[in-house]
Design a protein around this motif. Structure first.
Motif, short mmCIF file in Angstrom:
data_model
loop_
_atom_site.label_atom_id
_atom_site.label_comp_id
_atom_site.label_asym_id
_atom_site.label_seq_id
_atom_site.Cartn_x
_atom_site.Cartn_y
_atom_site.Cartn_z
N UNK A 133 4.02 12.80 2.21
CA UNK A 133 4.07 11.43 2.72
C UNK A 133 5.40 10.70 2.51
N UNK A 134 6.20 11.17 1.56
CA UNK A 134 7.30 10.29 1.14
C UNK A 134 8.30 10.03 2.26
N UNK A 135 8.54 11.01 3.11
CA UNK A 135 9.53 10.81 4.18
C UNK A 135 9.08 9.74 5.14
N UNK A 136 7.82 9.87 5.56
CA UNK A 136 7.27 8.89 6.50
C UNK A 136 7.39 7.49 5.92
N UNK A 137 7.01 7.39 4.66
CA UNK A 137 6.97 6.07 4.06
C UNK A 137 8.37 5.48 3.97
N UNK A 138 9.33 6.28 3.51
CA UNK A 138 10.64 5.67 3.32
C UNK A 138 11.33 5.40 4.65
N UNK A 161 0.83 -1.21 0.00
CA UNK A 161 0.00 0.00 0.00
C UNK A 161 0.86 1.25 0.00
N UNK A 162 1.95 1.19 0.79
CA UNK A 162 2.82 2.37 0.86
C UNK A 162 3.38 2.71 -0.51
N UNK A 163 3.73 1.67 -1.27
CA UNK A 163 4.22 1.91 -2.62
C UNK A 163 3.18 2.61 -3.46
N UNK A 164 1.94 2.15 -3.33
CA UNK A 164 0.88 2.77 -4.10
C UNK A 164 0.65 4.22 -3.67
N UNK A 165 0.60 4.45 -2.35
CA UNK A 165 0.37 5.83 -1.87
C UNK A 165 1.51 6.74 -2.28
N UNK A 166 2.74 6.19 -2.26
CA UNK A 166 3.87 7.02 -2.64
C UNK A 166 3.74 7.46 -4.10
N UNK A 167 3.32 6.51 -4.94
CA UNK A 167 3.19 6.86 -6.35
C UNK A 167 2.01 7.80 -6.57
N UNK A 168 0.91 7.51 -5.88
CA UNK A 168 -0.26 8.37 -5.98
C UNK A 168 0.10 9.79 -5.52
N UNK A 227 6.82 1.72 -11.21
CA UNK A 227 6.89 0.27 -11.07
C UNK A 227 6.59 -0.14 -9.63
N UNK A 228 7.15 0.63 -8.72
CA UNK A 228 6.98 0.29 -7.32
C UNK A 228 5.51 0.39 -6.89
N UNK A 229 4.85 1.41 -7.40
CA UNK A 229 3.45 1.61 -7.04
C UNK A 229 2.55 0.56 -7.67
N UNK A 230 2.75 0.30 -8.96
CA UNK A 230 1.84 -0.59 -9.67
C UNK A 230 2.01 -2.04 -9.21
N UNK A 231 3.26 -2.47 -9.03
CA UNK A 231 3.45 -3.84 -8.57
C UNK A 231 2.82 -4.03 -7.19
N UNK A 232 2.73 -2.97 -6.42
CA UNK A 232 2.12 -3.06 -5.10
C UNK A 232 0.67 -3.51 -5.17
N UNK A 233 0.01 -3.24 -6.29
CA UNK A 233 -1.37 -3.70 -6.44
C UNK A 233 -1.44 -5.02 -7.18
N UNK A 234 -0.54 -5.20 -8.15
CA UNK A 234 -0.61 -6.43 -8.96
C UNK A 234 -0.21 -7.66 -8.15
N UNK A 258 0.16 3.63 8.42
CA UNK A 258 0.93 4.85 8.17
C UNK A 258 0.35 6.04 8.94
N UNK A 259 -0.96 6.02 9.16
CA UNK A 259 -1.56 7.05 10.00
C UNK A 259 -0.94 7.02 11.39
N UNK A 260 -0.84 5.81 11.92
CA UNK A 260 -0.23 5.66 13.23
C UNK A 260 1.22 6.14 13.21
N UNK A 261 1.94 5.75 12.15
CA UNK A 261 3.35 6.11 12.08
C UNK A 261 3.52 7.63 11.99
#
Ligand code: HDD
Ligand code: HEM
Ligand code: HEM
Lengths: 441, 339
Positions: free
Chosen positions: B44-49, B27-34, B119-126, B182-185
């Motif tokens: 969001x990107x700092x939190x995620x990485x 999901x994080x990959x998808x949110x990052x791409x979104x 790629x990172x975002x799309x593979x996260x869903x596929x 991620x909300x919690x984080x």
């Protein structure tokens, strides 16, 4: 050669393993080098060694990622391509496979911690302690997977009657006669290759005109390590030959083109085979095969005349064996020369000639790994489980293996290319010189 | 409890571990791409990485552990699934390989590449979509033995309502789990803008998750009535799951105690996943393989359990250390630590 599912499965397995093994080998050896470098850095209070450890780790993260994803691929592919083998062998050898994942787990956790805690502790030695589980984890996983491969070469620890397995002893299967030489040769050659690849990168930088003492320390360190591991790899390799002579004599005979059982057998280097199996142009070392096989120049060595026609492995493995051993000698020779010259002050061990040879040695050591594995695996044919199950009977019956082979070829081409590009970019954008300056500030 | 049951429970626990950790990652990959697409990545990107960097490899090992353990305990599954899943399995491997390596490339090598994060975002869903087919197939009706060979009935798979509802459930759950974690984080990091955005994502994906679960039940009744009626025996688990969901949503909606909210999300999936698993038993692959028919021998089974105990005593303290350093260390989470 018929391209049926079995043949295609073999090709796809070879492709994935051949690719995985490059990264797996580095994944086993580099943590050890990093850990030693960091330790020296702390003990001698030498920032150069600490920087070395840091920069190696940074590159390592990228190769580990590919090791992990290709390892996941081979792990799944074993079931996808060799369902018959996994169904049978899984009952006997499932234990080390399972333990391998524990070792990875352990390694993965501490690698994550190690990477992100360089400056987090007051005492630097705490950070170094975190490298130990990484070293143990990666070497243990190599050990466990090697026992699986050893089992394929010398299966034991069960009774097979009419396709039913009984009387299973997981530990006997794991510690089979092939395990000691297999596991130790794999580990030692992984350390050797990693040390030499790192040395080659350093030598390349010096050739490019970088002349900081940082590089010289790095080269000296990696060369000493290479020499130690080259010697141990060769010695253990010799034991591997003795193992073969006792347990898989047809593999040794095929590798040495030894057609007739005889005493005081010669070792043949290189050469070509005529149609009726006469060796031409080869270099004959008198009695050396008897020494390799039994440690005695007069000993009898079994030849291919004792092996049923349909159980003789492909004879081209002869070249692979020679190349592996040749590279081993080359690596030992270069590192010995370097260490020797570094001891005596009136030589310049960093001359262009020797640096170039070291640069060549890096890729060669990786080739030696590939040659060694192909020799060992092809030399086991036609068996997937030696003397028990034939490779052709273990393969999947599914269609589409050919298509998958193409897809995976593309995948590995992509990963390999991008890996090189990324590594280059990474070190170009952040050359050691920048970090060295920060050190001296 | 017999060894077979212990074995499958252990494996199911690890699959659950993968479900949670991988969903966060996917999901994080998808949110990052979104975020990149909508120009909100700076939020969001700092939190995620910061969360993902130290743990992505651990996530992958959960998965490896599951399938290696499955083949170890139940070697026959290698035979049935191995043959049938060659194509979907290979596709999943390729997606996983692309995702894992590009994550490393993007994070450690060439940072800002649009293509890598795509790629990172799309593979996260596929990936969840393709992995969930393995669960779909386990319901039976998609694999047939024809003349001693195992065949996957691809046509049935692609036209089955059940199969698509599972894919849908997999996708929305991934996004929901990820957003609520991620909300919690973000709240730990005291990063207000990121918190607001991620909280919205979590709320947005919450009800589709429940809707998708209902859809799966309805289609299961059509596809495999026997299994469906067995789930009714475990109704309390599914009700418990719904209950946990409501608590989590309540907390997130009122902006309270995001950590507790995430624990309830984990419990929600725990109950649903174990309710599903328990009612699926004894079948591993409906109509073909049970945990008893596929079981390895007694000696190996016990050896595996012993190895598992020994391994666990190493792993648990290490995992606790990892979490203390990166999840519960306020300074690290806030990004105030030097690496
Ligand atoms: C840097 C790599 C490297 C180097 C320099 C050498 N080897 Fe090696 N060798 C391997 C890397 C390797 C390997 C990749 O690790 C293999 C493949 C399978 C295995 O068990 O280890 C192997 C297999 C292997 C085998 C077959 C074992 C089997 O099939 O069970 C023998 C007999 C030797 N080696 C012998 C030697 C000797 C006498 C060497 C003398 C210098 C030598 N190797 C150098
Ligand atoms: C765990 C169980 C393993 C299985 C089931 C397995 C099976 C096989 C099979 C069936 C082949 C095809 C043989 C042929 O093409 O002639 C093969 C080839 C190969 N294997 Fe193994 N192997 C295993 C372990 C290993 C290990 C641990 C390595 C080292 C990384 C390895 C390295 C190779 C290589 C390099 C080849 C290519 C040989 C060729 O080109 O044909 N194998 N393996
Ligand atoms: C001697 C040959 C091999 C060696 C030395 C080796 C070593 C490694 C190493 C060092 C890694 C990276 C793991 C990490 O850093 O966490 C790795 C990954 C992996 N290897 Fe290999 N490997 C070998 C052959 C195989 C074979 C034949 C298999 C198949 C059973 C396999 C399965 C895996 C798996 C599943 C992973 C991914 C683990 C993860 O997700 O972290 N390896 N291997």
């Amino acid at each position: 050669m018929e391209l049926d599912s079995a043949m295609l499965s073999r090709l796809l397995t070879s492709l994935t393993l051949g690719f995985h093994i490059i990264f797996a080998t580095l994944g086993v050896g580099i943590p050890l080098m990093v850990s030693i470098a960091e330790w020296i850095g702390i003990k001698r209070n030498d920032p150069h060694y600490l920087l070395l450890a840091r920069r190696w780790t940074r590159g390592f993260v990228v190769t580990v990622a590919i090791g992990v994803v290709t390892g996941t691929a081979i792990g799944l592919q074993l079931s996808l391509l060799w369902p018959g083998f996994m169904q049978l062998a899984g009952q006997v050898i499932g234990l080390p496979l399972f333990m391998e994942t524990f070792a990875f787990f352990f390694e993965a956790i501490f690698l994550g911690i190690y990477l992100y805690t360089w400056d987090r502790f007051k005492k630097p030695i705490y950070h170094w302690i975190l490298s130990i589980p990484v070293v143990i984890g990666s070497s243990a996983s190599a050990f466990f997977i090697s026992t699986v491969n050893a089992f394929m070469n010398a299966p034991q620890g069960f009774t097979l009657k009419e396709g039913v397995i009984t009387d299973i002893q997981p530990l006997a299967a794991m510690f089979n006669p092939a395990t000691p030489t297999k596991a130790s040769h794999v580990l030692s050659s992984a350390y050797l290759t990693s040390a030499f690849v790192l040395a080659a990168i350093t030598a390349f930088s010096i050739l490019k005109g970088k002349d900081s003492i940082y590089y010289k320390k790095a080269l000296r360190f990696t060369m000493v390590a290479s020499f130690v591991f080259a010697v141990s790899t060769a010695v253990i390799g010799d034991f591997s030959g003795k193992f073969l002579a006792e347990y898989q004599p047809e593999k040794l005979a095929a590798a040495e083109w030894h057609f007739e059982t005889s005493e005081g057998a010669d070792l043949i280097l290189g050469g070509t085979l005529s149609e009726n199996n006469e060796v031409k142009y080869g270099l004959r070392l008198p009695n050396f095969l008897s020494i390799l096989a039994h440690g005695n120049p007069a000993a009898e060595v079994m030849g291919l005349d004792q092996v049923p026609e349909d159980e003789i492995p492909p004879l081209f493995i002869h070249y692979l064996f020679d190349l592996m051993v040749g590279i081993g000698m080359f690596l030992a020779g270069i590192s010995f020369l370097y260490v020797l010259m570094a001891r005596f002050k009136n030589f310049n061990e960093n001359n262009n000639m020797i640096l170039r040879l070291i640069v060549i040695g890096g890729p060669l050591s990786v080739f030696a790994i590939e040659f060694g594995w192909i020799f060992s695996e092809v030399g086991r044919q036609p068996w997937i489980l030696w003397d028990i199950m034939r490779t052709g009977h273990a393969a999947t019956t599914a269609d589409n293996v050919g298509l998958m082979f193409i897809l995976f070829t593309l995948l590995y081409l992509l990963l390999g290319t991008i890996c090189i590009v990324v590594l280059k970019k990474m070190f170009k954008n952040n050359p050691a010189e920048n970090e060295l300056e920060q050190l001296s500030e | 409890m017999d060894v077979q049951l212990i074995g499958i429970t252990v494996l199911w626990v690890f699959l659950y571990g993968y479900l949670v950790t991988a969903s966060i990652d996917f999901g994080a990959g998808f949110f990052a791409y979104y975020g990149k697409l909508t120009k909100k990545e700076h939020i969001t990107s700092k939190i995620i990485s910061r969360y993902l960097s130290p743990v992505w490899e651990v996530t992958n090992v959960f998965f490896v552990f599951f399938f290696v353990g499955l083949v170890g305990f139940f070697p026959d599954t290698a035979y049935y699934y191995g043959t049938a899943l060659l194509v979907p399995g290979s596709i999943a491997i390729i997606l996983l390989a692309i995702r894992g390596s590009f994550y490393a490339f993007a994070n450690y090598g060439a940072r800002k590449s649009h293509f890598y994060s795509f790629l990172y975002g799309v593979t996260g869903l596929l990936i969840p979509a393709s992995l969930s087919t393995a669960l779909t197939i386990s319901e039976g009706g998609f694999i047939e033995e024809q003349g001693g060979e195992i065949v996957l009935l691809t046509q049935n798979l692609f036209t089955s309502f059940y199969s698509w509802s599972v894919v849908f459930l997999a996708l929305v759950s991934v996004l929901f789990i990820s957003a609520s974690f991620l909300t919690f984080y973000a709240s730990r990091a005291e990063d207000q803008p990121a918190l607001e955005l991620l909280r919205k994502y979590a709320l947005f994906w919450s009800f589709p998750t429940i809707a998708a679960s209902l859809l799966v039940f309805i289609s299961l009744q059509q596809h495999n009535p026997e299994h469906f009626y067995k789930t009714l025996d475990y109704a309390w688990m599914f009700i418990g799951s719904l209950f946990c969901f409501l608590i989590a949503i309540y907390l997130i909606f009122y902006g309270k105690r995001y950590g507790v909210a995430f624990i309830f999300v984990m419990l929600q999936f725990f109950f649903a996943f174990f309710g599903y698993g328990a009612s699926h038993l004894p079948w591993i692959l409906y109509d073909h393989v049970t945990i008893y028919s596929a079981y390895t021998n007694e000696t190996m089974g016990i050896a595996l359990i012993v190895a598992f105990m020994a391994g666990l005593s190493l792993l648990i303290p290490s995992l606790v250390l990892l979490m203390r350093l990166f999840l519960f260390d306020a300074e690290y989470v806030k990004g105030e630590r030097k690496e």
